[in-house]
Design a protein around this motif. Structure first.
Motif, mmCIF file in Angstrom:
data_model
loop_
_atom_site.group_PDB
_atom_site.id
_atom_site.type_symbol
_atom_site.label_atom_id
_atom_site.label_comp_id
_atom_site.label_asym_id
_atom_site.label_seq_id
_atom_site.Cartn_x
_atom_site.Cartn_y
_atom_site.Cartn_z
ATOM 1 N N ALA A 194 52.346 44.285 32.712
ATOM 2 C CA ALA A 194 51.850 42.979 32.141
ATOM 3 C C ALA A 194 51.141 42.098 32.894
ATOM 4 C CB ALA A 194 52.945 42.533 31.109
ATOM 5 N N CYS A 195 51.741 41.973 34.399
ATOM 6 C CA CYS A 195 50.933 41.024 35.255
ATOM 7 C C CYS A 195 49.606 41.223 35.627
ATOM 8 C CB CYS A 195 51.708 41.168 36.370
ATOM 9 S SG CYS A 195 53.440 40.817 36.477
ATOM 10 N N THR A 203 54.410 42.350 39.599
ATOM 11 C CA THR A 203 55.673 43.406 39.295
ATOM 12 C C THR A 203 55.869 44.341 38.255
ATOM 13 O OG1 THR A 203 57.144 41.571 38.481
ATOM 14 C CG2 THR A 203 57.125 42.007 40.949
ATOM 15 N N CYS A 204 55.026 44.060 37.148
ATOM 16 C CA CYS A 204 54.870 45.056 36.157
ATOM 17 C C CYS A 204 53.487 45.109 35.450
ATOM 18 C CB CYS A 204 55.903 44.842 34.762
ATOM 19 S SG CYS A 204 55.422 43.466 33.848
ATOM 20 N N ARG A 263 47.675 40.823 32.260
ATOM 21 C CA ARG A 263 47.384 39.212 32.181
ATOM 22 C C ARG A 263 46.105 38.550 33.037
ATOM 23 N NH1 ARG A 263 50.914 34.240 33.296
ATOM 24 N NH2 ARG A 263 52.141 35.118 35.001
ATOM 25 N N TYR A 318 50.381 34.209 41.098
ATOM 26 C CA TYR A 318 50.053 35.351 42.038
ATOM 27 C C TYR A 318 49.500 34.900 43.362
ATOM 28 C CZ TYR A 318 51.434 37.463 37.818
ATOM 29 O OH TYR A 318 51.843 37.856 36.620
#
Ligand code: 9UX
Length: 72
Positions: free
Chosen positions: A16-17, A13-14, A20, A66
């Motif tokens: 950073a996801c 959703t952002c 990461r 995820y």
């Protein structure tokens, strides 16, 4: 020998996801290069089949929270 896995990755959703996931995949033994596209919800992973199986890549993404599956 080198294979490229094309993945669909769900649940990001952002930005950073995706960063990461990319960092974690790039640290895995047998991964040559991983890139994750947030907008397209996809990932491309070059890996060495002798060291790693695509199921392990998917399992690692799922462990982060995820969902992932092989495209096509
Ligand atoms: Mo952004 Mo992703 O705050 O787990 S990092 S939603």
């Amino acid at each position: 020998e080198k294979e490229t896995a094309e993945l669909d990755i769900l649940g990001m959703t952002c930005a950073a996801c995706s960063t990461r996931i990319e960092k974690v995949l790039n640290k895995m033994d047998g991964v040559e290069q991983a890139s994750v596209n947030l907008a397209n919800e996809t990932g491309q992973v070059e890996y060495r089949p002798g060291l790693l199986e695509v199921e392990e890549i998917i399992a690692r993404i799922q462990k982060l929270g995820y969902d992932a599956e092989l495209r096509g």
